[in-house]
Design an enzyme around this catalytic site. Structure first.
Site, PDB file in Angstrom:
ATOM      1  N   HIS A  86      41.043 -28.420 -31.847  1.00  0.00           N
ATOM      2  CA  HIS A  86      42.061 -28.700 -31.374  1.00  0.00           C
ATOM      3  C   HIS A  86      42.154 -30.208 -30.390  1.00  0.00           C
ATOM      4  O   HIS A  86      41.025 -29.793 -29.344  1.00  0.00           O
ATOM      5  CB  HIS A  86      43.457 -27.783 -30.900  1.00  0.00           C
ATOM      6  CG  HIS A  86      43.270 -27.183 -29.712  1.00  0.00           C
ATOM      7  ND1 HIS A  86      43.420 -25.899 -29.547  1.00  0.00           N
ATOM      8  CD2 HIS A  86      42.312 -27.170 -28.871  1.00  0.00           C
ATOM      9  CE1 HIS A  86      42.658 -25.413 -28.330  1.00  0.00           C
ATOM     10  NE2 HIS A  86      42.363 -26.338 -27.775  1.00  0.00           N
ATOM     11  N   GLU A 146      46.896 -27.425 -33.650  1.00  0.00           N
ATOM     12  CA  GLU A 146      46.028 -26.970 -34.136  1.00  0.00           C
ATOM     13  C   GLU A 146      45.557 -27.353 -35.562  1.00  0.00           C
ATOM     14  O   GLU A 146      45.935 -27.979 -36.065  1.00  0.00           O
ATOM     15  CB  GLU A 146      46.487 -25.456 -33.885  1.00  0.00           C
ATOM     16  CG  GLU A 146      47.086 -24.532 -32.589  1.00  0.00           C
ATOM     17  CD  GLU A 146      46.204 -24.374 -31.977  1.00  0.00           C
ATOM     18  OE1 GLU A 146      44.394 -24.685 -32.532  1.00  0.00           O
ATOM     19  OE2 GLU A 146      46.085 -23.619 -30.864  1.00  0.00           O
ATOM     20  N   ASP A 187      50.151 -31.186 -22.778  1.00  0.00           N
ATOM     21  CA  ASP A 187      50.906 -30.107 -23.222  1.00  0.00           C
ATOM     22  C   ASP A 187      51.713 -28.932 -22.450  1.00  0.00           C
ATOM     23  O   ASP A 187      51.052 -29.302 -21.110  1.00  0.00           O
ATOM     24  CB  ASP A 187      50.334 -29.562 -24.687  1.00  0.00           C
ATOM     25  CG  ASP A 187      48.602 -29.727 -23.926  1.00  0.00           C
ATOM     26  OD1 ASP A 187      48.461 -29.193 -22.719  1.00  0.00           O
ATOM     27  OD2 ASP A 187      47.204 -28.814 -24.215  1.00  0.00           O
TER      28      ASP A 187
HETATM   29  P1  PGA Z   1      38.316 -26.020 -22.082  1.00  0.00           P
HETATM   30  O1  PGA Z   1      39.933 -25.799 -22.966  1.00  0.00           O
HETATM   31  O2  PGA Z   1      37.651 -26.929 -21.631  1.00  0.00           O
HETATM   32  O3  PGA Z   1      38.827 -24.665 -20.827  1.00  0.00           O
HETATM   33  O4  PGA Z   1      37.584 -25.279 -23.336  1.00  0.00           O
HETATM   34  C1  PGA Z   1      38.969 -27.350 -24.030  1.00  0.00           C
HETATM   35  C2  PGA Z   1      40.911 -26.827 -24.978  1.00  0.00           C
HETATM   36  O5  PGA Z   1      41.125 -25.993 -25.454  1.00  0.00           O
HETATM   37  O6  PGA Z   1      40.979 -28.561 -25.498  1.00  0.00           O
END
Ligand code: PGA
Length: 252
Positions: free
Chosen positions: A138, A143, A67
């Site tokens: 997510h 989402e 993404d």
């Molecule tokens: P993080 O994010 O690794 O910073 O916890 C994970 C995500 O939002 O997929």
């Protein structure tokens, strides 16, 4: 689904890197799906250390990131293109033109989604996709509510996601409201998937992923339908999971 229970962040990072390195040894032109965030950083550090020590080469590897924020150019320090260059690509021998991240600054974002899907399809498909997980379940930026048959698309970020990611920006107002993300179906087409989870903040998400229902309310639950998913989670992330109650999950 397999669950690999590890002690802590360091062990999770090592284990994840080991799986990727084993695959690269077998298949020098592996197509890797990559993720951003705090979770995979340690894994990337392990890959870099291995590259320096053992010379593992990435010259024939191609990468596809999940993404990118809409509206951020790759030179923006909070863009995911910048992040990937900074934490991995600039430290290994991969030619940058073999690394793919959606272009968040494309004039026509809808066209960019189609282009990105085509890039993945024409590559022959992703061999191994690395994932983190949001506290709301997510994967990529899919989402809650995202259909399981979604392809690369534009998504409005959940408020909880913008809040969680505001730690990297001066204020929450600077966090983009939208992003381009591989769709859930795009992700599920990867041959193999590794999902990393570390820390208590992910405890609730682990309960839902490992013992909850398969529902679009919790996007990561789509992974329960995939034939080759390895969840590598540490003790803190698994603190509320009743490991005796796992159904259809191999615990290792
Ligand atoms: P993080 O994010 O690794 O910073 O916890 C994970 C995500 O939002 O997929």
């Amino acid at each position: 689904m397999k669950l690999l229970r590890v002690k802590n962040y360091e062990d999770m990072s090592k284990k994840g890197a080991e799986i990727i390195l084993n695959l690269i040894k077998e298949k020098q032109d592996t197509r890797l799906g990559l993720a951003t965030g705090s979770t995979p950083k340690g894994l990337y550090e392990n890959l870099i250390a291995d590259h320096k020590e053992h010379g593992t080469s990435y010259k024939s590897i191609r990468t596809y990131n999940l993404d990118e924020y809409a509206g951020l150019d790759g030179s923006h320090p909070q863009s995911y293109r910048y992040f990937m260059n900074d934490v991995l690509f600039h430290h290994i021998d991969i030619p940058l033109q073999q690394t793919h991240v959606p272009n968040g600054k494309a004039d026509l974002l809808e066209e960019e989604c189609k282009r990105y899907e085509a890039v993945i399809r024409e590559s022959g498909g992703i061999d191994l996709q690395l994932l983190g997980i949001g506290t709301n379940g997510h994967i990529g930026f899919n989402e809650p509510g995202t259909p399981f048959d979604s392809r690369t698309h534009i998504i409005e970020l959940a408020e909880s996601t913008r809040e969680a990611n505001s730690r990297f920006f001066d204020s929450i107002d600077e966090v983009p409201t939208h992003a381009i993300t591989m769709g859930i179906e795009t992700i599920l087409e990867s041959k193999k998937i590794i999902l990393l989870a570390s820390g208590e903040a992910k405890a609730d998400a682990m309960v839902k992923l490992l013992t909850g229902e398969v529902t679009t309310d919790f996007p990561a639950s789509a992974l329960r339908n995939h034939a080759d998913v390895v969840v590598i989670a540490d003790e803190a992330a698994l603190k509320d999971v009743d490991l005796d109650q796992l159904k259809g999950i191999q615990l290792r």
